[in-house]
Scaffold this motif. Structure first.
Motif, mmCIF file in Angstrom:
data_model
loop_
_atom_site.group_PDB
_atom_site.id
_atom_site.type_symbol
_atom_site.label_atom_id
_atom_site.label_comp_id
_atom_site.label_asym_id
_atom_site.label_seq_id
_atom_site.Cartn_x
_atom_site.Cartn_y
_atom_site.Cartn_z
ATOM 1 N N GLU A 311 0.827 -1.212 0.000
ATOM 2 C CA GLU A 311 0.000 0.000 0.000
ATOM 3 C C GLU A 311 0.857 1.256 0.000
ATOM 4 O O GLU A 311 0.602 2.210 -0.745
ATOM 5 C CB GLU A 311 -0.913 -0.021 1.230
ATOM 6 C CG GLU A 311 -1.944 1.097 1.243
ATOM 7 C CD GLU A 311 -2.873 1.008 2.450
ATOM 8 O OE1 GLU A 311 -3.371 2.066 2.884
ATOM 9 O OE2 GLU A 311 -3.088 -0.118 2.961
ATOM 10 N N ALA A 312 1.900 1.258 0.824
ATOM 11 C CA ALA A 312 2.789 2.422 0.888
ATOM 12 C C ALA A 312 3.571 2.580 -0.414
ATOM 13 O O ALA A 312 3.755 3.710 -0.909
ATOM 14 C CB ALA A 312 3.739 2.288 2.070
ATOM 15 N N TRP A 315 1.505 4.145 -3.038
ATOM 16 C CA TRP A 315 1.388 5.597 -2.857
ATOM 17 C C TRP A 315 2.597 6.316 -3.466
ATOM 18 O O TRP A 315 2.447 7.346 -4.130
ATOM 19 C CB TRP A 315 1.228 5.949 -1.391
ATOM 20 C CG TRP A 315 1.389 7.414 -1.121
ATOM 21 C CD1 TRP A 315 2.346 8.017 -0.368
ATOM 22 C CD2 TRP A 315 0.573 8.482 -1.642
ATOM 23 N NE1 TRP A 315 2.197 9.386 -0.380
ATOM 24 C CE2 TRP A 315 1.110 9.687 -1.156
ATOM 25 C CE3 TRP A 315 -0.549 8.514 -2.470
ATOM 26 C CZ2 TRP A 315 0.557 10.925 -1.463
ATOM 27 C CZ3 TRP A 315 -1.106 9.760 -2.791
ATOM 28 C CH2 TRP A 315 -0.556 10.939 -2.284
ATOM 29 N N GLU A 318 2.064 6.401 -7.066
ATOM 30 C CA GLU A 318 1.022 7.384 -7.409
ATOM 31 C C GLU A 318 1.594 8.792 -7.422
ATOM 32 O O GLU A 318 1.261 9.599 -8.293
ATOM 33 C CB GLU A 318 -0.137 7.280 -6.413
ATOM 34 C CG GLU A 318 -1.308 8.187 -6.749
ATOM 35 C CD GLU A 318 -2.455 8.062 -5.758
ATOM 36 O OE1 GLU A 318 -3.280 8.994 -5.693
ATOM 37 O OE2 GLU A 318 -2.520 7.026 -5.044
ATOM 38 N N GLN A 358 -0.569 12.309 3.197
ATOM 39 C CA GLN A 358 -0.679 10.902 2.825
ATOM 40 C C GLN A 358 0.648 10.167 3.050
ATOM 41 O O GLN A 358 0.674 9.019 3.498
ATOM 42 C CB GLN A 358 -1.105 10.772 1.364
ATOM 43 C CG GLN A 358 -2.548 11.176 1.104
ATOM 44 C CD GLN A 358 -3.525 10.307 1.903
ATOM 45 O OE1 GLN A 358 -4.194 10.788 2.815
ATOM 46 N NE2 GLN A 358 -3.588 9.027 1.577
ATOM 47 N N THR A 359 1.746 10.837 2.746
ATOM 48 C CA THR A 359 3.060 10.225 2.966
ATOM 49 C C THR A 359 3.273 9.951 4.448
ATOM 50 O O THR A 359 3.731 8.863 4.839
ATOM 51 C CB THR A 359 4.166 11.147 2.425
ATOM 52 O OG1 THR A 359 3.950 11.385 1.022
ATOM 53 C CG2 THR A 359 5.546 10.538 2.617
ATOM 54 N N HIS A 362 1.056 6.974 5.710
ATOM 55 C CA HIS A 362 1.594 5.661 5.338
ATOM 56 C C HIS A 362 2.790 5.296 6.218
ATOM 57 O O HIS A 362 2.935 4.137 6.630
ATOM 58 C CB HIS A 362 1.998 5.653 3.859
ATOM 59 C CG HIS A 362 0.844 5.507 2.922
ATOM 60 N ND1 HIS A 362 0.111 4.343 2.813
ATOM 61 C CD2 HIS A 362 0.290 6.392 2.046
ATOM 62 C CE1 HIS A 362 -0.835 4.511 1.900
ATOM 63 N NE2 HIS A 362 -0.749 5.737 1.421
#
Length: 375
Positions: A311-312, A315, A318, A358-359, A362
Motif C-alpha cells: 500500500e505504501a 502511494w 502514485e 498521505q506520505t 503511510h
C-alpha cells in the motif's frame, strides 16, 4: 568571515533551510616569496571548515584547487582559450609543487573527516573556450592526488555531448545547469537516460537551478528542491548564490542587474537574516523530501521484518505518476524550464499538503505495525 557573528548567523540560516554543503570559492592561498619560493596557506579554508562543523554541515565539499594561480606564480600560464600554449600538466616542477600542496589539503581534510574535498578550478567548462584548459588542469590533479574533480556545465542539446565525451575521464561530479537540463529533457530525453549516462561514466549528478529572473517563481524552488530531486538521478542541488545584490537588497529598482537573493542581512545587523519567499519555498521543498525519505526508509525497515508494504509503495508510485511524463508531457510547453513550469501550473499548496499528509500517514501506519512509532 571576518565577522564571526554574521558568519555563524548565515551558516545557521542555511542549515535551518536544509543545507549540508556549500561552495565558498575557497582553497589554499598560493604565494611567492622574494626568493622565489612557492608557499600556500590553508588557514582561511580551516576557519571555514570549523564554521561548517559548528552547524552540522557534512559530505562532499567543493574546494578551489587554485592551480591557475599556482601556474602563474611559477611562470606557467598554461593553455589559452584556443588550447594553445604549454600544458601545465607536462611541467615536472609544477607537478611536484602541486603534489605537495594537495598532500597538505588531504591532511587538512583528514582533520575534518565528515567532509570529502572535491576539487574544481573553473566554472561552466564547456563554454567560452575553457575545455582544453580545463582538461590540462585536471590532468595535473589526476597526476598528483586522488581527490575527485567537480565541474559545472550546461546540457544544451547537440552541443554538450562532444565536450562531455572528451572531458569525462577528468570528471567525477557533474553539476548541471537546471534550465539547460530541462531543455535537454524537452528535446526527447528522460531521467532514465540521464541515470544511464551517469552510471556509464561512474559520475555523480548534481544540479544548480538558478533563479535567473522574475519569471522564476518561489514555488519553483519548492518543486526543484523536493519532488524534482526525488524523481531524478541527481544527488545535490547547489544553486548560485545565497545572496548577490546590486545596491540596496530591499530595492529591486536601483540597478539594471537582477538581485539574486535567498536571504540577506538586516541593514545595521548582519546577524539577523531576512528570508525571501524563494528561501522559504526552498526549505519547504527540503521538508517534502524529508517526508518522502522517511517513508522510503520505513518501507525498507518494514520489509526486513516481513510486514506488507504494498500500500505504501503504491502511494509512492502514485506520487511519481502525478508529475509530468518525460519527455512527452513537456514537448509543447513554450516556457523556459518547461518541466518545472508545468508542475507549477498543475500543483497548488493544497496538493502539496495532501502529498505530505498521505506520505506521513503511510509511514505512521507502517511504524505502528512494527511497534516503533514514537509520540
Amino acid at each position: 568571515r571576518d565577522n564571526r557573528g554574521a558568519f555563524d548567523a548565515e551558516l545557521a540560516d542555511m542549515a535551518a533551510h536544509g543545507c549540508t554543503t556549500m561552495w565558498a570559492h575557497l582553497g589554499p592561498q598560493v604565494q611567492k616569496g622574494a626568493d622565489g619560493t612557492i608557499t600556500w596557506d590553508c588557514s582561511e579554508l580551516r576557519t571555514f571548515l570549523q564554521g561548517l562543523t559548528r552547524h552540522g554541515f557534512h559530505g562532499p565539499l567543493t574546494v578551489a584547487d587554485n592551480l591557475i594561480a599556482l601556474g602563474r606564480l611559477m611562470g606557467y600560464p598554461g593553455l589559452n582559450d584556443k588550447g594553445e600554449g604549454e600544458p601545465m600538466s607536462e611541467k615536472p616542477e609544477l607537478l611536484r609543487v602541486a603534489g605537495e600542496m594537495f598532500a597538505d589539503m588531504e591532511r587538512l581534510n583528514a582533520e575534518f573527516p565528515q567532509f570529502e574535498f572535491v576539487l574544481t578550478h573553473m566554472d561552466e567548462v564547456f563554454g567560452r573556450g575553457r575545455l582544453e584548459r580545463y582538461i590540462d588542469l585536471a590532468q595535473v590533479v589526476r597526476k598528483t592526488t586522488s581527490m575527485p574533480l567537480y565541474i559545472t556545465h550546461h546540457t544544451q542539446p547537440g552541443s554538450w555531448e562532444a565536450s562531455m565525451e572528451k572531458a569525462d575521464p577528468y570528471i567525477d561530479i557533474r553539476c548541471m545547469n537546471g534550465h539547460s537540463l530541462e531543455t535537454w529533457l524537452q528535446a526527447g530525453n528522460s531521467w532514465e537516460t540521464m541515470a544511464t549516462l551517469l552510471e556509464q561514466s561512474d559520475d555523480s549528478g548534481w544540479i544548480y537551478h538558478n533563479m535567473r529572473g522574475a519569471f522564476f517563481r518561489p514555488e519553483w524552488n519548492r518543486f526543484i528542491n523536493g519532488l524534482f530531486m526525488w524523481v531524478s538521478p541527481l544527488e545535490v542541488h547547489i544553486p548560485w548564490m545565497y545572496y548577490s545584490v546590486a545596491g540596496d537588497p530591499f530595492d529591486d529598482t536601483d540597478s539594471q542587474r537582477y538581485d539574486f537573493v535567498y536571504a540577506v542581512p538586516m541593514p545595521g545587523d548582519p546577524t539577523t537574516l531576512v528570508s525571501t519567499l524563494h528561501w522559504e519555498a526552498f526549505r519547504e521543498g527540503y521538508d517534502d523530501m524529508r517526508y518522502i525519505v522517511t517513508l522510503e526508509e520505513t518501507i525498507r525497515a518494514a520489509k526486513a521484518k516481513g510486514i506488507a508494504t504494498a500500500e505504501a509503495e503504491a502511494w509512492l508510485d502514485e506520487m511519481r505518476a502525478m508529475l509530468p511524463r518525460l519527455p512527452e508531457d513537456i514537448a509543447a510547453v513554450e516556457l523556459e524550464s518547461p518541466y518545472t513550469a508545468l508542475v507549477a501550473e498543475r500543483f497548488s499548496g493544497a496538493d502539496y499538503d495532501r502529498l505530505r499528509r498521505q506520505t506521513a500517514l503511510h509511514a505512521i501506519k507502517l511504524q505502528d505495525a512494527m511497534g516503533e512509532r514514537q509520540e
